[in-house]
Design a protein around this motif. Structure first.
Motif, PDB file in Angstrom:
ATOM      1  N   UNK A 115     -21.372  32.452  10.851  1.00  0.00           N
ATOM      2  CA  UNK A 115     -21.685  33.339  12.139  1.00  0.00           C
ATOM      3  C   UNK A 115     -21.160  31.984  12.904  1.00  0.00           C
ATOM      4  N   UNK A 116     -22.451  30.950  13.158  1.00  0.00           N
ATOM      5  CA  UNK A 116     -22.111  29.650  13.522  1.00  0.00           C
ATOM      6  C   UNK A 116     -20.335  29.082  14.006  1.00  0.00           C
ATOM      7  N   UNK A 117     -19.601  29.914  12.782  1.00  0.00           N
ATOM      8  CA  UNK A 117     -17.981  29.986  13.187  1.00  0.00           C
ATOM      9  C   UNK A 117     -17.233  31.112  14.385  1.00  0.00           C
ATOM     10  N   UNK A 118     -18.213  32.262  13.524  1.00  0.00           N
ATOM     11  CA  UNK A 118     -17.544  32.986  14.909  1.00  0.00           C
ATOM     12  C   UNK A 118     -18.170  33.309  15.826  1.00  0.00           C
ATOM     13  N   UNK A 119     -19.420  32.522  16.622  1.00  0.00           N
ATOM     14  CA  UNK A 119     -20.265  31.511  17.077  1.00  0.00           C
ATOM     15  C   UNK A 119     -19.501  30.857  18.214  1.00  0.00           C
ATOM     16  N   UNK A 166     -23.028  32.911  17.967  1.00  0.00           N
ATOM     17  CA  UNK A 166     -23.622  32.944  16.682  1.00  0.00           C
ATOM     18  C   UNK A 166     -25.328  33.733  16.042  1.00  0.00           C
ATOM     19  N   UNK A 167     -25.912  33.429  16.648  1.00  0.00           N
ATOM     20  CA  UNK A 167     -27.547  33.994  16.583  1.00  0.00           C
ATOM     21  C   UNK A 167     -27.143  35.813  16.646  1.00  0.00           C
ATOM     22  N   UNK A 204     -29.889  26.125  13.722  1.00  0.00           N
ATOM     23  CA  UNK A 204     -31.197  26.799  13.172  1.00  0.00           C
ATOM     24  C   UNK A 204     -31.672  28.009  13.852  1.00  0.00           C
ATOM     25  N   UNK A 205     -31.267  27.552  15.398  1.00  0.00           N
ATOM     26  CA  UNK A 205     -31.928  29.321  15.467  1.00  0.00           C
ATOM     27  C   UNK A 205     -31.249  30.000  14.505  1.00  0.00           C
TER      28      UNK A 205
END
Length: 343
Positions: free
Chosen positions: A21-25, A33-34, A294-295
């Protein structure tokens, strides 16, 4: 050790969802990402029928990790820089925040909406989207369904603002400074502020000046997290104590009052003092990046605890409230700019 064994499976599951998700963000910053994390969590929850082995870790991540994220977020707030550059935007910021919170308050009873969802949509719309929701949710005791509902609403209007505001600014004949002020005060999430300002820079060949200005205005707006969360914390503490649910002891007060907000304030002061003393602001960049991760991690946990069917079923009222808050903020920003002679 026993507590770690209980927490680890759920924490690892959230981590597995958070990394992609972080990479997609990063690949799609307009979405962020969130949003990817919370959607991934909700989809996994549909097929994960027995969450018992993961429950303790998911609860830890959605509550404690979220609080750590908010504390780390404040390492990006240089109060002196914001005071110098953001002063012009302060009346507009105060007006837009007041407008959003007032609309959410008035519509809550009209729409018979849960108080927590109304607060989160109002605060998320008026301050800084997901970060404001992350800071406010533990203060008011919002559950994961309420957080997911609010994040979904904020996401929808983030996308719309990032897509349409550069065109709207052009139609209104805004100056570069005017659009930077408009983007920083009328778009709620930092990623969407960045996307809209970057689009404006590209269309008008400003060399990135609008992005820099809009970001500082947005940081000024982010500071509103401090007074609003503290006010909500005192209000909730007073309500609970008035109801006789706690005594006057400090131990009970710790369970209610979100002391992590005080660490948020201290961290922002530390950043300011260190920067004024000559410390390179880049030193604090890892804390800001860790806060963002972290979020995302916490949003994955919240997604895992969210009933997707219920979320869709109850979504129309929060979306309508979000639309009203968004329209109110947009109008207030434009009117205030006109009154100040900036538009």
């Amino acid at each position: 050790m026993e507590s770690l064994k209980k927490t680890l499976p759920g924490l690892l599951l959230c981590l597995v969802l958070a990394v992609p998700s972080w990479l997609l963000g990063h690949a799609f910053p307009v979405i962020g990402g969130p949003v990817f994390a919370i959607l991934a969590g909700m989809l996994v929850a549909l097929i994960l029928h027995d969450k018992t082995p993961f429950r303790a870790g998911i609860a830890f991540t959605s509550k404690k990790v979220l609080q750590y994220a908010v504390i780390l977020l404040s390492f990006g707030l240089n109060l002196s820089q914001i005071a110098q550059v953001g002063l012009l935007s302060l009346p507009i910021i105060c007006t837009t925040i007041t407008m959003s919170l007032l609309i959410a308050f008035l519509l809550r009873k009209r729409l018979a909406m849960p108080a927590n969802v109304s607060v989160l949509v109002g605060v998320g719309s008026s301050i800084c989207g997901g970060s404001a929701i992350a800071a406010t949710a533990p203060v008011i005791g919002a559950d994961d369904d309420e957080i997911a509902q609010s994040i979904s609403v904020i996401f929808l209007f983030n996308i719309l603002a990032a897509l349409f505001f550069p065109t709207l600014g052009g139609v209104l004949g805004m100056s570069n400074e005017g659009f930077g002020l408009f983007a920083g005060t009328a778009i709620n999430d930092t990623s969407s502020v960045t996307a809209a300002a970057s689009t404006w820079d590209t269309l008008h060949g400003t060399g990135g000046s609008v992005l820099a200005y809009a970001t500082i205005v947005k940081l000024t707006r982010t500071l509103a997290i401090i007074p609003i969360t503290l006010a909500l914390a005192f209000w909730r503490t007073w309500q609970v104590k008035r109801g006789g649910q706690v005594s006057n002891g400090s131990f009970e007060l710790k369970k209610i009052f979100p002391f992590f907000i005080l660490f948020f304030v201290l961290a922002s002061i530390l950043t300011t003092v260190a920067t004024v003393a000559g410390v390179d602001p880049a030193v604090f960049q890892p804390f800001k990046e860790l806060s963002k991760f972290f979020i995302i991690l916490a949003m994955a946990a919240i997604g895992l605890n969210t009933d997707l069917v219920k979320l869709i079923k109850n979504g129309s009222k929060p979306i309508f409230m979000g639309a009203c808050c968004w329209a109110g903020i947009t109008a207030a920003s434009l009117v205030m700019q006109h009154l100040e002679g900036l538009l």
